[in-house]
Design a protein around this motif. Structure first.
Motif, PDB file in Angstrom:
ATOM      1  N   THR A   1       0.913  -1.279  -0.003  1.00 24.93           N
ATOM      2  CA  THR A   1      -0.061  -0.055   0.096  1.00 24.93           C
ATOM      3  C   THR A   1       0.900   1.364  -0.078  1.00 24.93           C
ATOM      4  N   ASP A   2       2.105   0.960   0.222  1.00 21.07           N
ATOM      5  CA  ASP A   2       3.057   2.285   0.220  1.00 21.07           C
ATOM      6  C   ASP A   2       3.463   2.663  -1.368  1.00 21.07           C
ATOM      7  N   SER A   3       2.975   3.763  -1.927  1.00 20.20           N
ATOM      8  CA  SER A   3       3.469   4.039  -3.249  1.00 20.20           C
ATOM      9  C   SER A   3       4.809   4.004  -3.693  1.00 20.20           C
ATOM     10  N   ARG A   4       5.572   4.633  -2.578  1.00 26.22           N
ATOM     11  CA  ARG A   4       7.191   4.933  -2.474  1.00 26.22           C
ATOM     12  C   ARG A   4       7.796   3.693  -3.042  1.00 26.22           C
ATOM     13  N   GLU A   5       9.216   3.808  -3.921  1.00 31.57           N
ATOM     14  CA  GLU A   5       9.967   2.576  -4.250  1.00 31.57           C
ATOM     15  C   GLU A   5      10.567   2.262  -2.859  1.00 31.57           C
ATOM     16  N   PHE A   6      11.110   0.929  -3.169  1.00 35.95           N
ATOM     17  CA  PHE A   6      11.653   0.468  -1.794  1.00 35.95           C
ATOM     18  C   PHE A   6      12.935   1.327  -1.275  1.00 35.95           C
ATOM     19  N   TRP A   7      13.582   1.714  -2.162  1.00 34.58           N
ATOM     20  CA  TRP A   7      14.736   2.428  -1.719  1.00 34.58           C
ATOM     21  C   TRP A   7      14.224   3.618  -1.154  1.00 34.58           C
ATOM     22  N   GLU A   8      13.497   4.364  -1.360  1.00 36.42           N
ATOM     23  CA  GLU A   8      12.743   5.442  -1.089  1.00 36.42           C
ATOM     24  C   GLU A   8      12.114   5.240   0.541  1.00 36.42           C
ATOM     25  N   ARG A   9      11.491   4.033   0.672  1.00 36.25           N
ATOM     26  CA  ARG A   9      11.141   3.833   1.869  1.00 36.25           C
ATOM     27  C   ARG A   9      12.128   3.313   3.081  1.00 36.25           C
ATOM     28  N   ALA A  10      13.201   2.898   2.500  1.00 33.58           N
ATOM     29  CA  ALA A  10      14.154   2.437   3.356  1.00 33.58           C
ATOM     30  C   ALA A  10      15.090   3.786   3.691  1.00 33.58           C
ATOM     31  N   GLU A  11      15.353   4.640   2.977  1.00 33.56           N
ATOM     32  CA  GLU A  11      15.974   5.651   3.220  1.00 33.56           C
ATOM     33  C   GLU A  11      15.311   6.752   3.914  1.00 33.56           C
ATOM     34  N   ASP A  12      13.632   6.822   3.932  1.00 33.98           N
ATOM     35  CA  ASP A  12      12.941   7.767   4.711  1.00 33.98           C
ATOM     36  C   ASP A  12      12.967   7.058   6.265  1.00 33.98           C
ATOM     37  N   ARG A  13      12.773   5.754   6.167  1.00 34.88           N
ATOM     38  CA  ARG A  13      12.385   4.947   7.658  1.00 34.88           C
ATOM     39  C   ARG A  13      13.965   5.373   8.445  1.00 34.88           C
ATOM     40  N   ASN A  14      15.155   5.047   7.800  1.00 34.04           N
ATOM     41  CA  ASN A  14      16.523   5.250   8.282  1.00 34.04           C
ATOM     42  C   ASN A  14      16.521   6.632   8.709  1.00 34.04           C
ATOM     43  N   ARG A  15      16.115   7.548   7.968  1.00 32.09           N
ATOM     44  CA  ARG A  15      16.380   9.207   8.325  1.00 32.09           C
ATOM     45  C   ARG A  15      15.492   9.412   9.407  1.00 32.09           C
ATOM     46  N   GLU A  16      14.189   8.979   9.370  1.00 33.15           N
ATOM     47  CA  GLU A  16      13.271   9.078  10.528  1.00 33.15           C
ATOM     48  C   GLU A  16      13.890   8.562  11.992  1.00 33.15           C
ATOM     49  N   THR A  17      14.324   7.312  11.853  1.00 34.14           N
ATOM     50  CA  THR A  17      15.066   6.725  12.951  1.00 34.14           C
ATOM     51  C   THR A  17      16.015   7.676  13.298  1.00 34.14           C
TER      52      THR A  17
END
Length: 636
Positions: free
Chosen positions: A597-613
């Motif tokens: 359900t997440d429209s972002r590409e996998f690399w975008e999801r990963a980077e966003d989550r890593n940055r959020e942490t």
């Protein structure tokens, strides 16, 4: 206000939280079996309202077991299913008629004439009368004794989508966009999902004697909390159950995670102040106040309902320092342990060095998506890093990619003057099949083999780029996955034996495994439990006593900060390198077959989550980093 009163005020419908979905499903199965046995003794009929989807699968499995092993008879049971897609042929792979036959009815002695499932092959002119008859049949039997429900992310029960009313009866409905998105993986894309369904109405559900709503996994946590603790509203049809006299939500810890008594138990008066809970409370308080932990005051504790924490005898100043230090000690740039260092306050032991490491990856890209920075750093710091791809991931490749590789193979054979006869024959056979069966390539074993090889080549390229020796790249191809469809076989001893053999061969000091249980396809959870089962086999072996297991997330979710036990900072350059490793998986680039359900590409999801942490650590008053990959230790 007493504790019990406060809890009943917050939870407006009863909730039981079980250790896992197996235990919760077994509980509901026992409740159903008990009622059927009681009514069978009296020669009375039991009327069940049944659901489809992943939520009740283990319930049906347990009822089948009780039927076969304990002699429970379903001959006096009459069933009414909640819903069916429209239009939908009964034999379609996505039909709820077929689902119920395959997962329940064909395994028990229920009489075919006692089975009722909304009919997806009616003409539109027939639907209104059919739906009226469906409700009348239920009423003529005195209503439903038990209704089983799941819950959709939109809050739907059955296919009663947002906007449904308490008085709605069985009818044709238009599906919510969220529901269509969630169904997309089963239909091979949103464009193939029916836009309508026939559903039993809220009114019939609410007239059932008892209702059990089952919810599993973190993806249901938000909607469970809203349905249980929020207002009754047509925008969240599951909230109508607050008005039912005998409804029960049956959830696992992940689905119940946002309930107040679990997420913020100090606000319900039900909190045992251990180290984990104190850390969780101060992280929460820091978020509420917008202050770093070391700036929290006694007044903040009292204002935000944490007075009971101060009553344990500790001062705010001392608590702040204690929790700040706990968080600080999770951060390390040496995920394999720093050689020659005092490791008392480090998450990983310094010796032995270098370590033998196995990174288990459920699909051929989860390693670099979820822990690519750590993966690269372990290799750069001199550890003997192995990577084990648990499944082929072959169904997650578009037919067009298989076609493209066939073109490449034929072109190369011609250019290199290789023997063309067999290649040309193979090319014509497969491309002919793809042309005649558009979008159905996974039904052909040779197409699956090509797709599996595509993903294998991408994984080798990503691992090589990350610094892993080619002889340390292992493709396990666990048999449970190789069905050619989204639905997989149960894990067998053969799957576990493959993992055990690799563990005994490598004898790792460190294991990394995917604890990312939000994967909508369930493969991550299956692969993780297969690893756990393998660890049970080898746990007493001498080498295993010095083996630590770290669980990563990142593809679909991230660890909550209070659960993080090792946080590995990633620099801007390292984050770019991680991205390049992910890009090696070209078949998953731009738009993967199963995006969730997440429209972002996998690399975008990963980077966003890593940055959020990293940003969350920063907001708590810790060192500011570009990104952080987070891990939790599993002790076996």
């Amino acid at each position: 206000m007493t504790e019990s009163t406060l809890r009943s005020h917050l939870e407006k419908v009863p909730v039981k939280v079980f250790s896992d979905r197996d235990e919760g499903s077994a509980f509901v199965a026992r409740e159903i079996a008990s009622l059927i046995k009681e009514k069978n003794k009296l020669n009375k009929t039991t009327v069940l309202g049944l659901a489809t989807g992943s939520s009740p699968l283990l319930l049906y499995k347990e009822l089948i077991r009780i039927h076969k092993e304990e002699g429970l008879s379903f001959k006096n049971v009459i069933s009414f299913n909640l819903d069916e897609y429209y239009p939908m042929d009964h034999e379609d792979v996505n039909s709820y008629h077929r689902f119920m036959q395959e997962n329940f009815f064909s395994h028990v002695d229920i009489l075919p004439e006692n089975v009722h499932i909304p009919d997806g092959i009616l003409s539109r002119e027939q639907i209104e009368g059919y739906c009226r008859d469906y409700d009348n049949k239920i009423k003529s039997l005195g209503g439903l004794d038990i209704q089983i429900l799941g819950i959709g992310r939109s809050g739907h029960i059955g296919f009663n989508e947002p906007g449904s009313q308490a008085g709605d009866e069985t009818r044709l409905v238009h599906l919510d966009e969220v529901t269509i998105e969630d169904a997309a993986r089963d239909f091979g894309g949103k464009e193939n999902v029916p836009r309508s369904a026939i559903t039993m109405g809220v009114k019939s559900i609410m007239q059932a004697e008892r209702v059990y709503l089952m919810a599993w996994g973190q993806g249901k946590a938000e909607v469970v909390k809203a349905a249980v603790e929020g207002p009754v509203t047509a925008e969240l049809p599951a909230s109508f159950l607050q008005n039912h006299p005998d409804a029960l939500f049956v959830v696992d810890p992940a689905a119940g995670a946002q309930l107040s008594r679990i997420e913020t138990p100090w606000l319900t008066g039900d909190c045992e102040w251990n180290d984990t809970m104190r850390k969780k409370a101060l992280i929460w308080l820091s978020k509420q106040t917008g202050k770093p932990i070391l700036k929290l005051t006694e007044a903040d504790y009292k204002e935000w309902g944490l007075k009971s924490l101060l009553q344990t005898g500790e001062k705010a100043y001392d608590l702040n320092i204690e929790i700040h230090n706990m968080l600080q000690q999770t951060i390390t740039g040496w995920p394999g342990g720093k050689p020659g260092s005092d490791d008392k306050t480090r998450p990983e032991r310094s010796e032995p060095f270098p370590k033998r490491v196995i990174v288990f990856s459920p699909h051929p890209d989860d390693d670099v998506i979820s822990m690519g920075g750590t993966f690269i750093r372990l290799a750069e710091q001199g550890h003997d890093v192995h990577v084990a791809y648990q499944t082929s991931g072959n169904i997650a490749v578009f037919d067009d990619d298989a076609y493209r590789y066939l073109d490449f193979m034929r072109g190369l054979s011609r250019q290199m003057s290789l023997c063309e006869t067999d290649i040309e024959k193979f090319y014509n056979e497969i491309t002919g099949y793809l042309k005649e069966n558009p979008g159905n390539g996974n039904s052909h074993p040779s197409v699956l083999a090509i797709k599996g090889q595509i993903r294998k080549g991408e994984a080798i390229a990503a691992s090589r780029f990350s610094g892993v020796k080619e002889e340390n790249i292992h493709f396990l191809d666990l048999p449970f996955y190789e069905t050619g469809s989204v639905e997989k076989s149960p894990v067998s001893q053969a799957d576990i034996d493959i993992i055990v053999d690799l563990l005994r061969k490598v004898k790792p000091h460190q294991i990394y495994a995917a604890g990312d249980l939000q994967d909508p396809h369930g493969t991550h959870a299956v692969c993780l439990h297969a690893i756990f089962d393998a660890l049970k086999v080898i746990r007493e072996e001498e080498w295993a006593k010095d083996c630590w297991v770290w669980l990563y997330r990142g593809a679909w979710q991230e660890w909550d900060i209070e659960d993080v036990e090792m946080a590995v900072p990633i620099s801007p350059d390292e984050l770019k390198k991680k991205r390049m490793a992910i890009f090696k998986h070209q078949s998953q680039k731009d738009e993967p077959v199963f995006p969730g359900t997440d429209s972002r590409e996998f690399w975008e999801r990963a980077e966003d989550r890593n940055r959020e942490t990293a940003q969350l650590y920063d907001s708590l008053g810790l060192t500011e980093y570009e990104a952080i990959e987070a891990f939790r230790r599993y002790k076996f």
